[in-house]
Motif scaffolding. Sequence first.
Motif, PDB file in Angstrom:
ATOM      1  N   ARG A   1     -12.355  14.425  -2.366  1.00  0.00           N
ATOM      2  CA  ARG A   1     -11.114  14.043  -1.675  1.00  0.00           C
ATOM      3  C   ARG A   1     -10.152  15.228  -1.628  1.00  0.00           C
ATOM      4  O   ARG A   1      -9.480  15.467  -0.615  1.00  0.00           O
TER       5      ARG A   1
ATOM      6  N   PRO B   1       2.746   7.998   3.353  1.00  0.00           N
ATOM      7  CA  PRO B   1       2.190   6.812   3.998  1.00  0.00           C
ATOM      8  C   PRO B   1       2.495   5.555   3.173  1.00  0.00           C
ATOM      9  O   PRO B   1       2.324   5.560   1.967  1.00  0.00           O
TER      10      PRO B   1
ATOM     11  N   LEU C   1      -8.603  16.567   1.704  1.00  0.00           N
ATOM     12  CA  LEU C   1      -7.167  16.568   1.899  1.00  0.00           C
ATOM     13  C   LEU C   1      -6.689  17.969   2.285  1.00  0.00           C
ATOM     14  O   LEU C   1      -5.846  18.134   3.179  1.00  0.00           O
TER      15      LEU C   1
ATOM     16  N   ASP D   1      -4.718  10.347  13.225  1.00  0.00           N
ATOM     17  CA  ASP D   1      -5.524   9.994  12.051  1.00  0.00           C
ATOM     18  C   ASP D   1      -6.801  10.799  12.075  1.00  0.00           C
ATOM     19  O   ASP D   1      -7.437  10.952  13.113  1.00  0.00           O
TER      20      ASP D   1
ATOM     21  N   ARG E   1     -13.075  12.191  -6.341  1.00  0.00           N
ATOM     22  CA  ARG E   1     -11.744  12.807  -6.380  1.00  0.00           C
ATOM     23  C   ARG E   1     -11.830  14.289  -6.015  1.00  0.00           C
ATOM     24  O   ARG E   1     -10.973  14.826  -5.297  1.00  0.00           O
TER      25      ARG E   1
ATOM     26  N   LEU F   1       3.758  19.589   2.665  1.00  0.00           N
ATOM     27  CA  LEU F   1       3.151  20.790   3.229  1.00  0.00           C
ATOM     28  C   LEU F   1       3.910  22.002   2.720  1.00  0.00           C
ATOM     29  O   LEU F   1       4.796  21.882   1.875  1.00  0.00           O
TER      30      LEU F   1
ATOM     31  N   MET G   1       0.865  -1.183   0.000  1.00  0.00           N
ATOM     32  CA  MET G   1       0.000   0.000   0.000  1.00  0.00           C
ATOM     33  C   MET G   1       0.899   1.229   0.000  1.00  0.00           C
ATOM     34  O   MET G   1       1.837   1.313   0.768  1.00  0.00           O
TER      35      MET G   1
ATOM     36  N   GLU H   1      -4.862   8.790   2.997  1.00  0.00           N
ATOM     37  CA  GLU H   1      -3.513   8.225   3.033  1.00  0.00           C
ATOM     38  C   GLU H   1      -3.515   6.847   2.373  1.00  0.00           C
ATOM     39  O   GLU H   1      -3.190   6.728   1.211  1.00  0.00           O
ATOM     40  N   LEU H   2      -3.864   5.836   3.158  1.00  0.00           N
ATOM     41  CA  LEU H   2      -3.854   4.483   2.607  1.00  0.00           C
ATOM     42  C   LEU H   2      -5.238   3.872   2.558  1.00  0.00           C
ATOM     43  O   LEU H   2      -5.561   3.120   1.661  1.00  0.00           O
ATOM     44  N   GLU H   3      -6.035   4.221   3.595  1.00  0.00           N
ATOM     45  CA  GLU H   3      -7.340   3.561   3.696  1.00  0.00           C
ATOM     46  C   GLU H   3      -8.459   4.599   3.620  1.00  0.00           C
ATOM     47  O   GLU H   3      -8.255   5.750   4.000  1.00  0.00           O
TER      48      GLU H   3
ATOM     49  N   MET I   1       2.583  13.688   0.699  1.00  0.00           N
ATOM     50  CA  MET I   1       1.923  14.935   1.060  1.00  0.00           C
ATOM     51  C   MET I   1       3.009  15.940   1.446  1.00  0.00           C
ATOM     52  O   MET I   1       3.751  15.726   2.405  1.00  0.00           O
TER      53      MET I   1
ATOM     54  N   ARG J   1      -4.749  18.810   5.659  1.00  0.00           N
ATOM     55  CA  ARG J   1      -3.438  19.465   5.697  1.00  0.00           C
ATOM     56  C   ARG J   1      -3.485  20.709   6.562  1.00  0.00           C
ATOM     57  O   ARG J   1      -2.571  20.967   7.353  1.00  0.00           O
TER      58      ARG J   1
END
Lengths: 217, 396
Positions: B89, A61, B93, B10, B86, A47, A40, B65-67, A45, B97
């Motif tokens: 997202r 990640p 995102l 997270d 998208r 910043l 995965m 990130e991954l999931e 990212m 950030r």
Amino acid sequence: MPEFERDAGRLTFKLVYYGPAQGGKTTNLMQLHELAGAQMKGELMTLETQNDRTLFFDLLPLGFRTAAGLTIRFRLFTVPGQVAHDGTRKAVLSRADGVVFVADSQRSQATNNGEAFQNLAENLGRVGLEIERLPLVVQFNKRDLPDILGEDEVRARYSGAPWPLLFAAAIDGRGVRETFAALLRAVWRRYADEFDLAGAHGLDEATFVAAAGGGAP
Amino acid sequence: MSAGDGFDRDFALGDLVAPRDAAELCAAAAALLGVPVGLLDAAGVPFADGAAPSPAAARAPLVLELEPVGYLAADCPPDALARVARLLRWGLLSRARLRMVSDLHLEAVRADYVKLQQQNEALKASEAKYRELAANLDAKVREQTQLIDERQRQLYQAERLASIGQLAAGVAHEINNPLGFIGSNLAAAERYRGRLAALRDAVPAELWQQQDLDFVCEDFAELLRDTRAGVERIARIVRDLKGFSSVDQPEEQLVDLNAQLDALLAVVNGQKPAAVTIATDFQPLPPLMCLPGHLNQAFLAILQNALQAVEGGGTVTVRTRAAGETIFVSIRDDGPGIPAEVLPRVFDPFFTTRGVGAGTGLGLTVARDIILAHAGKVDIGCPLEGGTVVTVELPA
């Protein structure tokens, strides 16, 4: 301490790329994003940056899922290298489960390397981490440049240190995955028993390193 | 430390989208796709009480990130839904950030603030220290000056004592030699006198009586006896003088204070006026670790004061007692006592009630310095029944 969420079946390692300003920490992550053969792989990212310098951090990640259903995540951070951003550096470093120290091989940067390492040692103490117990590898980056310290010279200087020593030219990807693999091995040795990764999750060191993206693609 | 409150925690869908915004996002997505759109959380449950999608609806994951942190669901072609996902997202995102950066910034600022506060505390503490120092400077200087004065007096006294000691040692040595031959000469003279007496029968009685040789023989013996007594006295005085100045013992040593005081009194006895009696009342004392010469000096000063108080006639009593590990010596005179206004000043340096040249005003001061240096205490008082008592307390 890695974060283990039993309900979600998820184990997260926080890994930090530390080092002097403009030593190639972000470049390491960018190349790793290309090269890592992880099951995965998220987006890198980045910043805010200013003239090519990281102001906050970068985050990559990576992760994989074990046959037994555990998701193992790695969140790779970089710190801002400039001396002025010490507060940010310290905040990013806190809760780290492993560190790559990216040193600049150029002769002119020897002092900066020393000061950055000193700063790493001090900040580890401030955020309550023991440098003796933390998985740590040292990467001498920018092997592609002229007027750099010879490998023998570097090895001689670090001969008393217990940490794996790697050479890289992150700009063309050389040594980047190898460095990450070395860190993964150190992480495995430090935490595998604690989370019974071999017993309960059927992993071994080679599988762990390869699945996390440290192996050849 | 848990990552639960750090900038690197997270984010769940709820951290990034408010319920009100979710409804608006769904409406906007519905307008784009022409069918109702549902927002689901990571577990697939409709977010913020939104409408549940139909079971046949397509799902597009929202991965930061991954999931997936959530899903969009709608009855429409999956690729169209993925495009809208998208878009969403991208918004999520950006929010993530922003949250990370602002949380990190806060964490850094807070850490810096804590550090600044600690520095501030340290500065305050050091400022307080300097303030206190400045405020106490006067007192400290006075204290130090007093200490230096005291040390100087002790030094002066010690030097004086040392020179007296050297002098005494020299004198003792010089006197001991002639004393030696005077003593042996006396012994010879006594023998010779015996032989002269034996001539009595050989000398004509007339001549004998004319020269009054009976008296001469008798008186000669008397003279020799007196002379021998005198010599012995000189020898004793020399011995006492040596003992008093302790020239032989410049270091600290264990002594019996009673014996020490005896030697001192022997010296003083010779100087006191005839009308003054010195009485002693000694009890056995534990051995005392001290500088005997210095202590003698202290007791001499006290004794001299007592003797002066009873110059016209009176008694000075020296008394020793032991209580546990403490030795008490009291020197009492039955003189006129000390006026109340003078009493508190008797230990002050250069304070004297005597005329110029008669006293330096240092005697009792030095006595006290010496006793304090032996970790002892000295106290002076005038009891109701009259006279003066000086009490010295010394830890054995």
